[in-house]
Design a protein around this motif. Sequence first.
Motif, PDB file in Angstrom:
ATOM      1  N   GLY A 240      25.490 -18.089   9.915  1.00  0.00           N
ATOM      2  CA  GLY A 240      26.404 -17.919   8.624  1.00  0.00           C
ATOM      3  C   GLY A 240      25.914 -17.038   7.683  1.00  0.00           C
ATOM      4  N   LEU A 241      24.429 -16.887   7.325  1.00  0.00           N
ATOM      5  CA  LEU A 241      23.859 -15.747   6.632  1.00  0.00           C
ATOM      6  C   LEU A 241      24.116 -14.511   7.227  1.00  0.00           C
ATOM      7  CD1 LEU A 241      22.196 -15.016   4.255  1.00  0.00           C
ATOM      8  CD2 LEU A 241      20.160 -15.200   5.779  1.00  0.00           C
ATOM      9  N   LEU A 242      23.728 -14.490   8.646  1.00  0.00           N
ATOM     10  CA  LEU A 242      23.856 -13.231   9.531  1.00  0.00           C
ATOM     11  C   LEU A 242      25.193 -12.688   9.566  1.00  0.00           C
ATOM     12  CD1 LEU A 242      22.852 -11.171  11.379  1.00  0.00           C
ATOM     13  CD2 LEU A 242      23.297 -12.820  13.359  1.00  0.00           C
ATOM     14  N   TYR A 243      26.153 -13.581   9.464  1.00  0.00           N
ATOM     15  CA  TYR A 243      27.740 -12.894   9.583  1.00  0.00           C
ATOM     16  C   TYR A 243      28.179 -12.652   8.023  1.00  0.00           C
ATOM     17  CZ  TYR A 243      28.236 -12.999  14.401  1.00  0.00           C
ATOM     18  OH  TYR A 243      28.225 -12.735  15.878  1.00  0.00           O
ATOM     19  N   LEU A 327      16.291 -11.197   6.959  1.00  0.00           N
ATOM     20  CA  LEU A 327      16.863 -11.190   8.373  1.00  0.00           C
ATOM     21  C   LEU A 327      15.668 -11.544   9.367  1.00  0.00           C
ATOM     22  CD1 LEU A 327      19.349  -8.397   8.259  1.00  0.00           C
ATOM     23  CD2 LEU A 327      19.967 -10.825   8.379  1.00  0.00           C
ATOM     24  N   LEU A 328      14.575 -11.101   8.961  1.00  0.00           N
ATOM     25  CA  LEU A 328      13.352 -11.412   9.769  1.00  0.00           C
ATOM     26  C   LEU A 328      13.266 -12.879   9.657  1.00  0.00           C
ATOM     27  CD1 LEU A 328      10.074  -9.588  10.239  1.00  0.00           C
ATOM     28  CD2 LEU A 328       9.948 -12.167   9.538  1.00  0.00           C
ATOM     29  N   PHE A 329      13.173 -13.800   8.583  1.00  0.00           N
ATOM     30  CA  PHE A 329      13.139 -14.919   8.548  1.00  0.00           C
ATOM     31  C   PHE A 329      14.128 -15.816   9.269  1.00  0.00           C
ATOM     32  CE2 PHE A 329       9.846 -14.114   5.351  1.00  0.00           C
ATOM     33  CZ  PHE A 329       9.014 -14.856   5.528  1.00  0.00           C
ATOM     34  N   SER A 330      15.424 -15.078   9.203  1.00  0.00           N
ATOM     35  CA  SER A 330      16.309 -15.853   9.829  1.00  0.00           C
ATOM     36  C   SER A 330      16.206 -15.887  11.306  1.00  0.00           C
ATOM     37  CB  SER A 330      17.873 -15.233   9.561  1.00  0.00           C
ATOM     38  OG  SER A 330      17.847 -14.034   9.969  1.00  0.00           O
TER      39      SER A 330
END
Length: 411
Positions: A240-243, A327-330
């Motif tokens: 969800g965070l990515l999108y 985004l690295l941690f995701s």
Amino acid sequence: MASESSSTQAQSTLSPAPKSYALFVVFIAIIGAFSSLVNDMYLPTIPSMMKEFHTTPSMTQMGISMAMIGMGLGSVLWGSASDRYGRKPILIISLIIFVVATAVSLFSESITFFIICRLFQGLGAGGAMVLSTSIPADVYMGRQLAKLMAIVGAINGIAPALGPVLGGFMADWVGWRGIFVVLLVIGIGMTFWTTRYNETLPPQRRLQARSLSDYAKAYRSLLGNGRFMIYVTIKAVAIGLLYAYIASAPFIIQTHYGYSAITFGLIFGGNALAMSAGSTLALKFKVMKQGMVVGCVGMFVFAVAEALVMWHEAPFWLYELFAAPMLLFSGMIFSSANTLSMEVGRQEAGTASAILSVVKYVFAAVVSPLVGLGNMFHSAAIAFVAVTAVALLLAWKAYRLPALADMERKD
């Protein structure tokens, strides 16, 4: 841990390995990358599509949401169907649907028609995505399977990086329709290539389900498994965070900060490589659950920092400074939560994979249009904090679960 006799029995039921291992790896990598290709390549053209169709950012972003919904539905439909009818015919059917939907979308004269096409495009791509993990498991097991999936994962880690870069270079020359023509050619090529492969799931190994209730029992078992659903939801929240980032980034980077489509592609590609690095970093933890928890904490911290930058519309270098580590941690969550989910659901791997796909894509479909409401900087900032806070809460719950070494160690 499987006994030696059960391992020998499983080995005897594997299908013959393909003649060319290298070509098989490339084939699996491409069908596994369909979920990235469907969205990432045309991202740089989203702002221009909004102008062409005379619509709002939120409506344009619905194209991403509908593709996610389609891939979620396709995960359930094609995964279960392939267990019953074989991999090859189901993959061919799903690819044909992808090809037809992509071809028809080229004639879109309204955003509504385009969004409908995206639903069916996602439905077809969902089959390729699910079967990219099912087909290798029909042929390999143990270390051989792990090695294959590691190679495929490394290749597919490049797809989200290259997609926007290629799309950025093509955006000014051929627009979104030119990019969709490329997707159409890829779909046609993969359909033909699939016809050249032998079936990997022979009739004697297929699921002999007599009714829908036989499938429903497996779903109920996993949906009622608290440990499994915590891992699945953490993966879905990270998606969800990515999108939320994917849906907002083209407008923020191109429209607000004024960067070109090509530059946007390069920026997005660099951040995608950061995600790929995070996925690899998670494997360094001896206990996979630790990697997932660290990923959730780091993602939350940098998401809050990124939200503050966005809320005050700070300079671009600050926006990017916090976006890359966020985004690295995701990426750490993607690999660790996915592994933990599938280990818990190992006995019903097909069903577990379907649930994992549906939950994450539905979550992505809900979040994507929300970041386009009102002031995009503010709405995206709220989304970043909200979804990562949920991940942090679930990570705390996961951390308190009793340790199960056979499920949570990387090896």
